[in-house]
Design a protein around this motif. Structure first.
Motif, PDB file in Angstrom:
ATOM      1  N   ARG A  22      -4.905  -1.195 -14.486  1.00  0.00           N
ATOM      2  CA  ARG A  22      -5.414  -2.476 -14.027  1.00  0.00           C
ATOM      3  C   ARG A  22      -4.308  -3.480 -13.771  1.00  0.00           C
ATOM      4  O   ARG A  22      -4.555  -4.516 -13.166  1.00  0.00           O
ATOM      5  N   TRP A  23      -3.091  -3.195 -14.223  1.00  0.00           N
ATOM      6  CA  TRP A  23      -2.055  -4.204 -14.122  1.00  0.00           C
ATOM      7  C   TRP A  23      -1.392  -4.174 -12.761  1.00  0.00           C
ATOM      8  O   TRP A  23      -1.371  -3.171 -12.077  1.00  0.00           O
ATOM      9  N   ALA A  24      -0.819  -5.288 -12.393  1.00  0.00           N
ATOM     10  CA  ALA A  24      -0.170  -5.415 -11.098  1.00  0.00           C
ATOM     11  C   ALA A  24       1.165  -4.684 -11.114  1.00  0.00           C
ATOM     12  O   ALA A  24       1.381  -3.789 -11.903  1.00  0.00           O
ATOM     13  N   TYR A  25       2.054  -5.067 -10.245  1.00  0.00           N
ATOM     14  CA  TYR A  25       3.379  -4.472 -10.088  1.00  0.00           C
ATOM     15  C   TYR A  25       3.299  -3.133  -9.353  1.00  0.00           C
ATOM     16  O   TYR A  25       4.261  -2.414  -9.264  1.00  0.00           O
ATOM     17  N   GLY A  26       2.139  -2.754  -8.836  1.00  0.00           N
ATOM     18  CA  GLY A  26       2.022  -1.473  -8.159  1.00  0.00           C
ATOM     19  C   GLY A  26       1.948  -0.308  -9.125  1.00  0.00           C
ATOM     20  O   GLY A  26       2.061   0.845  -8.712  1.00  0.00           O
ATOM     21  N   THR A  27       1.786  -0.541 -10.414  1.00  0.00           N
ATOM     22  CA  THR A  27       1.735   0.541 -11.391  1.00  0.00           C
ATOM     23  C   THR A  27       0.301   0.832 -11.775  1.00  0.00           C
ATOM     24  O   THR A  27      -0.594   0.016 -11.597  1.00  0.00           O
ATOM     25  N   GLY A  28       0.098   2.005 -12.322  1.00  0.00           N
ATOM     26  CA  GLY A  28      -1.223   2.351 -12.805  1.00  0.00           C
ATOM     27  C   GLY A  28      -2.181   2.802 -11.720  1.00  0.00           C
ATOM     28  O   GLY A  28      -3.349   3.007 -11.970  1.00  0.00           O
ATOM     29  N   PHE A  29      -1.684   2.957 -10.472  1.00  0.00           N
ATOM     30  CA  PHE A  29      -2.538   3.374  -9.378  1.00  0.00           C
ATOM     31  C   PHE A  29      -2.018   4.696  -8.808  1.00  0.00           C
ATOM     32  O   PHE A  29      -0.814   4.866  -8.623  1.00  0.00           O
ATOM     33  N   ALA A  30      -2.911   5.612  -8.507  1.00  0.00           N
ATOM     34  CA  ALA A  30      -2.517   6.834  -7.825  1.00  0.00           C
ATOM     35  C   ALA A  30      -2.175   6.506  -6.373  1.00  0.00           C
ATOM     36  O   ALA A  30      -2.524   5.448  -5.861  1.00  0.00           O
ATOM     37  N   ASP A  31      -1.467   7.415  -5.710  1.00  0.00           N
ATOM     38  CA  ASP A  31      -1.154   7.235  -4.298  1.00  0.00           C
ATOM     39  C   ASP A  31      -2.469   7.045  -3.550  1.00  0.00           C
ATOM     40  O   ASP A  31      -3.308   7.944  -3.505  1.00  0.00           O
ATOM     41  N   PRO A  32      -2.683   5.887  -2.919  1.00  0.00           N
ATOM     42  CA  PRO A  32      -3.982   5.635  -2.293  1.00  0.00           C
ATOM     43  C   PRO A  32      -4.251   6.523  -1.089  1.00  0.00           C
ATOM     44  O   PRO A  32      -5.403   6.671  -0.681  1.00  0.00           O
ATOM     45  N   LEU A  33      -3.203   7.106  -0.509  1.00  0.00           N
ATOM     46  CA  LEU A  33      -3.393   7.907   0.700  1.00  0.00           C
ATOM     47  C   LEU A  33      -3.333   9.413   0.433  1.00  0.00           C
ATOM     48  O   LEU A  33      -3.379  10.194   1.379  1.00  0.00           O
ATOM     49  N   ASP A  89       2.910  -6.843  -5.065  1.00  0.00           N
ATOM     50  CA  ASP A  89       1.615  -6.230  -4.754  1.00  0.00           C
ATOM     51  C   ASP A  89       1.314  -6.369  -3.264  1.00  0.00           C
ATOM     52  O   ASP A  89       0.920  -5.405  -2.591  1.00  0.00           O
ATOM     53  N   LEU A  90       1.462  -7.589  -2.754  1.00  0.00           N
ATOM     54  CA  LEU A  90       1.170  -7.841  -1.338  1.00  0.00           C
ATOM     55  C   LEU A  90       2.141  -7.096  -0.436  1.00  0.00           C
ATOM     56  O   LEU A  90       1.762  -6.617   0.644  1.00  0.00           O
ATOM     57  N   LEU A  91       3.388  -6.997  -0.865  1.00  0.00           N
ATOM     58  CA  LEU A  91       4.362  -6.248  -0.073  1.00  0.00           C
ATOM     59  C   LEU A  91       3.958  -4.783   0.024  1.00  0.00           C
ATOM     60  O   LEU A  91       4.081  -4.164   1.092  1.00  0.00           O
ATOM     61  N   GLY A  92       3.471  -4.228  -1.079  1.00  0.00           N
ATOM     62  CA  GLY A  92       2.986  -2.844  -1.043  1.00  0.00           C
ATOM     63  C   GLY A  92       1.828  -2.669  -0.089  1.00  0.00           C
ATOM     64  O   GLY A  92       1.755  -1.682   0.659  1.00  0.00           O
ATOM     65  N   GLN A  93       0.905  -3.634  -0.074  1.00  0.00           N
ATOM     66  CA  GLN A  93      -0.211  -3.580   0.870  1.00  0.00           C
ATOM     67  C   GLN A  93       0.297  -3.682   2.306  1.00  0.00           C
ATOM     68  O   GLN A  93      -0.167  -2.961   3.200  1.00  0.00           O
ATOM     69  N   ALA A  94       1.265  -4.573   2.528  1.00  0.00           N
ATOM     70  CA  ALA A  94       1.818  -4.752   3.874  1.00  0.00           C
ATOM     71  C   ALA A  94       2.464  -3.469   4.375  1.00  0.00           C
ATOM     72  O   ALA A  94       2.301  -3.097   5.547  1.00  0.00           O
ATOM     73  N   ARG A  95       3.176  -2.781   3.516  1.00  0.00           N
ATOM     74  CA  ARG A  95       3.849  -1.540   3.932  1.00  0.00           C
ATOM     75  C   ARG A  95       2.835  -0.497   4.405  1.00  0.00           C
ATOM     76  O   ARG A  95       3.030   0.159   5.429  1.00  0.00           O
ATOM     77  N   LEU A  96       1.759  -0.342   3.640  1.00  0.00           N
ATOM     78  CA  LEU A  96       0.736   0.629   4.016  1.00  0.00           C
ATOM     79  C   LEU A  96       0.041   0.230   5.321  1.00  0.00           C
ATOM     80  O   LEU A  96      -0.203   1.063   6.198  1.00  0.00           O
TER      81      LEU A  96
END
Length: 293
Positions: A22-33, A89-96
């Motif tokens: 649940r935490w930010a920093y892009g951690t704790g999430f599987a590869d969304p794609l 977090d937003l930068l990660g979204q922008a990259r995708l």
């Protein structure tokens, strides 16, 4: 609510959060794609889908840059860390999103091509995200407005026709939930604090309110894709009104920011602030074209 629960980032160092995802920093999430079909869905224009991803990606990229600018400038060290990581977090979204744009629009452009090698008029972000940070209250108000509107949109996109965009939205909605919580907590803290802090927070809301309309007005490509953000107007305004009421502040009534010749950020018409932001964002890449690091 515990002593540390009133601030979403205060408990990051406490306990084991690996299982919570649940935490930010892009951690704790599987590869969304991972395992997602990247083909353009039947009946969807690749050019339209690419442009739409570019709109959303530009919003995220530009606001990420603004949030990261708070490093060394925020009221407290903890807020510098928090704001920088919201920006990541937003930068990660922008990259995708920008990578997806280049995949489907026929140009083959990369995320770097979009970020570093476009002129100001080629960016399609809303003007809300590009304005200079101003004081802390202004940035909190902007984050509250943006996160509330974008989270509502991502909830809709999660069930949309493009599997890639849906996967990005599912992950992004989780991140934006904490962006919204962070901004709301500070809105309440300032609004329900001293007389002076309340004045500053109200001024921040008043300043960003005219820019909200662009997030809730459908661009022609959104309308062609059947993704009119105007459908989200009532729930977004209701959420914002609830947060503002909790802060004992007043919902602004300012008119939308004027368009230039009927055009605005989605059409490549921006404020002077974007040019200065891009000069900083793009300077290293343009000084050393072709470099890798």
């Amino acid at each position: 609510m515990t002593e540390t629960d009133d601030h979403v980032y205060l408990t990051l160092a406490e306990g084991d959060h690996e299982a919570e995802a649940r935490w930010a920093y892009g951690t704790g999430f599987a590869d969304p794609l991972l395992g997602v079909d990247t083909a353009v869905p039947d009946g969807v224009s690749g050019a339209d889908l690419g442009l739409y991803c570019q709109l959303l990606g530009d919003d995220a990229l530009v606001l990420a840059q603004r949030l990261i600018e708070w490093c060394t400038r925020a009221p407290e060290l903890e807020e510098e860390v928090a704001l920088a990581n919201l920006g990541l977090d937003l930068l990660g979204q922008a990259r995708l999103l920008l990578t997806r744009a280049g995949q489907v629009d026929g140009t083959g452009r990369t995320e770097d091509d979009f970020a570093y090698w476009r002129a100001e008029h080629e960016f399609r972000n809303v003007r809300l995200v590009e304005l200079a940070n101003g004081d802390f209250a202004f940035s909190v108000a902007r984050l509250l407005v943006f996160a509330t509107a974008r989270r509502a949109l991502y909830r809709k996109l999660a069930a949309g026709p493009d599997p890639v965009l849906a996967a990005v939205a599912v992950r992004g909605e989780k991140e934006l939930a904490y962006h919204q919580e962070y901004a709301r907590a500070w809105t309440v803290r300032l609004g329900d604090g001293t007389e002076y802090s309340a004045q500053r927070m109200q001024a921040g809301l008043d300043a960003v309110w005219p820019l909200l309309e662009e997030l809730l007005t459908g661009h022609e490509v959104e309308l062609r894709l059947g993704l009119d953000p105007a459908e989200l107007r009532e729930p977004v305004l209701a959420e914002l009104a609830e947060a503002i009421a909790e802060a004992r502040l007043t919902v602004p009534t300012a008119l939308p920011m004027a368009r230039v010749g009927g055009r605005a950020g989605r059409d490549g018409v921006h404020t002077e602030a974007l040019g200065r932001l891009l000069a900083e964002l793009q300077c290293v890449a343009r000084e050393h074209p072709g470099a890798t690091w």
